[in-house]
Design a protein around this motif. Structure first.
Motif: not given
Length: 208
Positions: A48-64
């Motif tokens: 998954v590619l995440e753009l404008c990540t910030g602290a990462g919560q959206i991408g990290l939950l998606a990866a999880c």
């Protein structure tokens, strides 16, 4: 000067740390992570590619929730630092690559991803004073709120794999409509929108 004080919040079962330099996680955006998880079941293999990540919560939950690797693009050193710590806290650091770079330079020519998620700043500049608790760089989207979103759209068009899907967060359906012409010019189409009290999620796919 004392170091910023880290705060922590629960986000979809993950513990996410952040401080005043980083946008605080919004619980409603777990919907963005889970939409990526929905799409993952029928998507090609790959990170998954995440753009404008910030602290990462959206991408990290998606990866999880997907079991996929995650490539994060974030220009802020403060946010990238929290992202790395949050990935480690979640036991995901081995699957997360952090690129602390500008959106326009972070990805190599020819790199493609089956799934992309993006959370650009989308508050119009004239309205940012309504959110004094939020860092300006994380919310100011320019005169129409779409300055960074347009850059995200361009990145998505160049790096979305064939039959891939992207979920973009915006502030309103009118912003979705405003991006529609640009999306068409980039051979992207809006397949679906989902509205929430605090924002709108947009599913983008390559035009057939």
């Amino acid at each position: 000067m004392s170091a910023p004080v880290e705060q922590q919040v629960e986000f979809g079962g993950l513990v996410i740390g952040y401080d005043h330099r980083v946008l605080a996680p919004r619980e409603w955006t777990t919907a963005q992570s889970r939409w990526i998880a929905e799409l993952s079941a029928s998507s090609a293999p790959g990170p998954v590619l995440e753009l404008c990540t910030g602290a990462g919560q959206i991408g990290l939950l998606a990866a999880c929730e997907t079991g996929r690797e995650l490539v994060c693009v974030e220009s802020s050193a403060a946010a990238a630092g929290h992202l790395r710590r949050n990935a480690e806290r979640a036991g995901l650091d081995a699957r997360v690559e952090v690129r602390q770079q500008d959106l326009s330079t972070a990805l190599e020519e020819g790199e493609t991803f089956p799934l992309v998620t993006a959370d650009p700043p989308w508050v119009i500049s004239s309205a940012v004073s309504r959110f004094p608790e939020d860092p300006l760089s994380a919310i100011d989207g320019g005169a129409d709120g779409l300055t960074v979103a347009r850059t995200c759209l361009s990145v998505i068009a160049r790096h979305l794999a064939p039959q891939g899907a992207a979920v973009l967060q915006l502030g309103s359906r009118s912003q979705v409509e405003s991006l529609g012409t640009m999306a068409e010019q980039l051979d992207l189409c809006v397949r679906e929108t989902r509205s929430y009290d605090r924002g709108v999620l947009v599913l983008l796919e390559a035009s057939a």
